[in-house]
Motif scaffolding. Sequence first.
Motif, PDB file in Angstrom:
ATOM      1  N   ASP A  11       0.823  -1.214   0.000  1.00  0.00           N
ATOM      2  CA  ASP A  11       0.000   0.000   0.000  1.00  0.00           C
ATOM      3  C   ASP A  11       0.854   1.261   0.000  1.00  0.00           C
ATOM      4  N   ALA A  12       1.979   1.227   0.670  1.00  0.00           N
ATOM      5  CA  ALA A  12       2.896   2.371   0.647  1.00  0.00           C
ATOM      6  C   ALA A  12       3.467   2.546  -0.766  1.00  0.00           C
ATOM      7  N   GLY A  13       3.760   1.434  -1.427  1.00  0.00           N
ATOM      8  CA  GLY A  13       4.244   1.493  -2.803  1.00  0.00           C
ATOM      9  C   GLY A  13       3.211   2.085  -3.747  1.00  0.00           C
ATOM     10  N   LEU A  14       1.952   1.697  -3.572  1.00  0.00           N
ATOM     11  CA  LEU A  14       0.877   2.274  -4.376  1.00  0.00           C
ATOM     12  C   LEU A  14       0.740   3.768  -4.103  1.00  0.00           C
ATOM     13  N   LEU A  15       0.889   4.173  -2.855  1.00  0.00           N
ATOM     14  CA  LEU A  15       0.812   5.591  -2.509  1.00  0.00           C
ATOM     15  C   LEU A  15       1.934   6.369  -3.197  1.00  0.00           C
ATOM     16  N   LEU A  17       3.550   5.551  -5.930  1.00  0.00           N
ATOM     17  CA  LEU A  17       3.235   5.573  -7.359  1.00  0.00           C
ATOM     18  C   LEU A  17       2.155   6.607  -7.639  1.00  0.00           C
ATOM     19  N   ARG A  18       1.102   6.620  -6.843  1.00  0.00           N
ATOM     20  CA  ARG A  18      -0.005   7.564  -7.054  1.00  0.00           C
ATOM     21  C   ARG A  18       0.468   9.004  -6.932  1.00  0.00           C
ATOM     22  N   ILE A  19       1.280   9.291  -5.920  1.00  0.00           N
ATOM     23  CA  ILE A  19       1.748  10.662  -5.707  1.00  0.00           C
ATOM     24  C   ILE A  19       2.580  11.137  -6.893  1.00  0.00           C
ATOM     25  N   PHE A  20       3.547  10.330  -7.310  1.00  0.00           N
ATOM     26  CA  PHE A  20       4.463  10.802  -8.345  1.00  0.00           C
ATOM     27  C   PHE A  20       3.855  10.790  -9.744  1.00  0.00           C
ATOM     28  N   PRO A 126      -6.699   1.825  -5.570  1.00  0.00           N
ATOM     29  CA  PRO A 126      -5.852   2.869  -5.000  1.00  0.00           C
ATOM     30  C   PRO A 126      -5.036   2.451  -3.779  1.00  0.00           C
ATOM     31  N   GLY A 127      -5.384   1.336  -3.177  1.00  0.00           N
ATOM     32  CA  GLY A 127      -4.674   0.904  -1.979  1.00  0.00           C
ATOM     33  C   GLY A 127      -5.302   1.459  -0.710  1.00  0.00           C
TER      34      GLY A 127
END
Length: 134
Positions: A11-15, A17-20, A126-127
């Motif tokens: 979930d941190a990885g998805l976050l 990815l989503r941010i960048f 989205p995680g």
Amino acid sequence: MILRSLTRYRDAGLLILRIFIGIMFLYHGAPKLIGGPEKWEKLGMAMNYVGIPFMPVFWGFMAAFSEFFGGIFIILGLFFRPACILLLITMAVASIMHIGKGDGLKIASHAIEDGIVFLSLILIGPGKYSMDRE
């Protein structure tokens, strides 16, 4: 194996990815959105490559809107899948336009790669760290 322990950070990885990816689409979408009707018309002409030659200003605005607000929604994880669908469509049209113009795969690859990312995100979601909270 040590790398398997990283699964707990999915979930941190998805976050991340989503941010960048969201920031990059804000960066690309903002000048298109504030460019006004002249910019939108130029952008919307890409729809000719998918057989839709009418209303280029509307289609250009929609592409700019999708990139800018889609970037915001991706970052927040809000309306996540609809935003990804709009961005996937935008990237598909961009890919078809580049290939149709004869730019080749080297130029079209950026839009194709982003389209693959959005298709994957539609399937993944989205995680945990999102406003949609699935």
